[in-house]
Write an enzyme that holds these catalytic residues in place. Sequence first.
Site, PDB file in Angstrom:
ATOM      1  N   HIS A   1      16.912  38.653  38.922  1.00 51.30           N
ATOM      2  CA  HIS A   1      16.034  39.917  39.168  1.00 51.30           C
ATOM      3  C   HIS A   1      14.683  39.765  38.797  1.00 51.30           C
ATOM      4  O   HIS A   1      14.247  38.791  37.804  1.00 51.30           O
ATOM      5  CB  HIS A   1      16.668  40.873  38.111  1.00 51.30           C
ATOM      6  CG  HIS A   1      16.589  40.769  36.650  1.00 51.30           C
ATOM      7  ND1 HIS A   1      17.886  40.163  36.393  1.00 51.30           N
ATOM      8  CD2 HIS A   1      16.062  40.937  35.692  1.00 51.30           C
ATOM      9  CE1 HIS A   1      17.542  39.921  34.863  1.00 51.30           C
ATOM     10  NE2 HIS A   1      16.297  40.644  34.671  1.00 51.30           N
TER      11      HIS A   1
ATOM     12  N   HIS B   1      11.167  41.782  37.630  1.00 55.69           N
ATOM     13  CA  HIS B   1      10.756  43.015  37.010  1.00 55.69           C
ATOM     14  C   HIS B   1       9.326  43.445  37.833  1.00 55.69           C
ATOM     15  O   HIS B   1       8.581  42.454  37.839  1.00 55.69           O
ATOM     16  CB  HIS B   1      10.217  42.985  35.583  1.00 55.69           C
ATOM     17  CG  HIS B   1      11.492  42.865  34.731  1.00 55.69           C
ATOM     18  ND1 HIS B   1      12.178  43.628  33.948  1.00 55.69           N
ATOM     19  CD2 HIS B   1      12.296  41.583  34.388  1.00 55.69           C
ATOM     20  CE1 HIS B   1      13.040  43.418  33.249  1.00 55.69           C
ATOM     21  NE2 HIS B   1      13.092  42.051  33.484  1.00 55.69           N
TER      22      HIS B   1
HETATM   23  P1  AMP Z   1      16.347  40.447  31.535  1.00 57.86           P
HETATM   24  O1  AMP Z   1      17.626  40.132  31.712  1.00 57.86           O
HETATM   25  O2  AMP Z   1      15.594  40.311  29.895  1.00 57.86           O
HETATM   26  O3  AMP Z   1      15.175  40.279  32.505  1.00 57.86           O
HETATM   27  O4  AMP Z   1      16.226  42.110  31.480  1.00 57.86           O
HETATM   28  C1  AMP Z   1      17.304  43.021  32.207  1.00 57.86           C
HETATM   29  C2  AMP Z   1      16.694  44.319  32.399  1.00 57.86           C
HETATM   30  O5  AMP Z   1      17.752  45.208  32.947  1.00 57.86           O
HETATM   31  C3  AMP Z   1      16.247  45.181  31.217  1.00 57.86           C
HETATM   32  O6  AMP Z   1      14.868  45.488  31.438  1.00 57.86           O
HETATM   33  C4  AMP Z   1      17.205  46.315  31.190  1.00 57.86           C
HETATM   34  O7  AMP Z   1      16.403  47.573  30.759  1.00 57.86           O
HETATM   35  C5  AMP Z   1      17.559  46.435  32.555  1.00 57.86           C
HETATM   36  N1  AMP Z   1      18.915  47.158  32.802  1.00 57.86           N
HETATM   37  C6  AMP Z   1      20.050  46.824  32.068  1.00 57.86           C
HETATM   38  N2  AMP Z   1      21.257  47.368  32.525  1.00 57.86           N
HETATM   39  C7  AMP Z   1      20.614  48.091  33.551  1.00 57.86           C
HETATM   40  C8  AMP Z   1      21.170  49.132  34.438  1.00 57.86           C
HETATM   41  N3  AMP Z   1      22.367  49.510  34.122  1.00 57.86           N
HETATM   42  N4  AMP Z   1      20.348  49.830  35.284  1.00 57.86           N
HETATM   43  C9  AMP Z   1      19.098  49.492  35.368  1.00 57.86           C
HETATM   44  N5  AMP Z   1      18.445  48.504  34.629  1.00 57.86           N
HETATM   45  C10 AMP Z   1      19.224  47.751  33.682  1.00 57.86           C
END
Ligand code: AMP
Length: 140
Positions: free
Chosen positions: A104, A106
């Site tokens: 993903h 951001h």
């Molecule tokens: P990272 O893997 O560190 O890049 O971060 C994962 C991102 O996914 C974090 O910013 C979380 O806030 C976000 N996140 C986790 N679960 C969900 C969800 N169910 N829906 C939307 N965002 C999510």
Amino acid sequence: MTASYDPNNIFAKILSGDIPSVKLYEDDDTLAFMDVMPQAPGHLLVIPKVGSRNLLDADPAVLAKVLPVVQKLANAVKDAFEADGVYVAQFNEAAAGQTVYHLHFHVIPRHEALPLKPHSGGMADVDVLKAQAEKIRAAL
Ligand code: AMP
């Protein structure tokens, strides 16, 4: 040895519709939705529909589909939130800050006077996220 892709990760469940999300863009190859723990208003995530853990094991052909969507949404969120800039971040494995193991990106609008909130901080109100998603869609 590098761990493999887990098809039961939370973003795979968002893709399959097993858990809800506030979606704002979808095409044949990608989905974008609001981050539930935003680091700034308008924080969204872009994911490919094909599963990979992160950038390290992703198919370059998939990356070629996702990056134009990241660009499109970065411009839309910048316009929608009248931002000074846009922060695009992508983490690979826990040591780099990754917590969800489906690739993903951001996309976070930045304002010069507004510091970023911590990564994976507090949960946002879903109605606020829906209103923000609508605002971004309108700027696409
Ligand atoms: P990272 O893997 O560190 O890049 O971060 C994962 C991102 O996914 C974090 O910013 C979380 O806030 C976000 N996140 C986790 N679960 C969900 C969800 N169910 N829906 C939307 N965002 C999510």
